[in-house]
Design a protein around this motif. Structure first.
Motif: not given
Length: 201
Positions: A46, A125-126, A128-129, A133, A148, A150, A170
């Motif tokens: 990240w 992406m995993r 950053c997700g 959180q 959040p 997008d 992301a």
């Protein structure tokens, strides 16, 4: 605040007090906790673009459906990932591990990612997700709200922040003092609709 309470009370807040500023200590607390989020092989892929320049925030808002969170949040982060972090001095990620662990992990990292563009992007992406959180739950526990995001033109934002070619965006994470209550939860699916035992039918 207990973690369970933070999870239950966290909501995507759209309206922030634009006059509120965070202390440097608060910002450092957010980011210091965010980087404790897990990543595969500990590659820490990240990258947090903390946008403090108000003119730049205004430009980003213009390509983000004019969403006020971009300019009004106390802390505005463009959450990105370095797709090639796995090959940039990977020994750094395991420097404190025993020698035998390093000798196993470093070749495993290379084998897992090399030549696999989709794996690199999926992992980004995993990571950053998970980190997003962490940021949002930290916000709730510190008395802040978050959102959040997008809803923006990814290519134009990439140009505005001079995103390197081997990085991806992301999402945004906006954090601040909420000024308006979010809508009631609009509709939560029942557990039996989203939990599958063992396998799909």
């Amino acid at each position: 605040m207990k973690t369970t309470d933070a999870i239950r009370s966290r909501r995507a807040v759209k309206h922030f007090d634009a006059s509120h500023s965070m202390t440097e200590e608060e910002v450092n607390e957010f980011l210091s906790l965010a980087v404790l989020s897990p990543t595969a092989f500990n590659i820490q892929n990240w990258r947090y673009v903390v946008v403090t320049d108000q003119e730049l925030r205004t430009q980003i808002r213009e390509v983000s459906w004019d969403q006020a969170q971009v300019t009004d949040a106390s802390l505005f982060i463009v959450l990105c990932a370095d797709l090639k972090s796995w090959e940039k001095q990977p020994d750094r990620y395991w420097i404190n591990a025993p020698k035998e662990v390093q000798e196993f992990m470093l070749p495993a990292i290379d084998d897992y990612y090399r030549g696999k563009d989709q794996v690199q992007r999926d992992e980004a992406m995993r990571s950053c997700g998970i980190s997003a959180q962490t940021l949002m739950l930290t916000a709730k526990s510190m008395g802040y709200d978050s959102c959040p995001m997008d809803g923006f033109d990814f290519e134009k934002v990439a140009e505005l922040i001079h995103l390197p070619d081997d990085h991806v965006i992301a999402m945004f994470v906006a954090i601040g003092k909420g000024t308006k209550e979010p809508w009631p939860r609009p509709g939560q699916l029942e557990l039996d609709e989203v939990i599958i035992k063992n396998r799909f039918a």
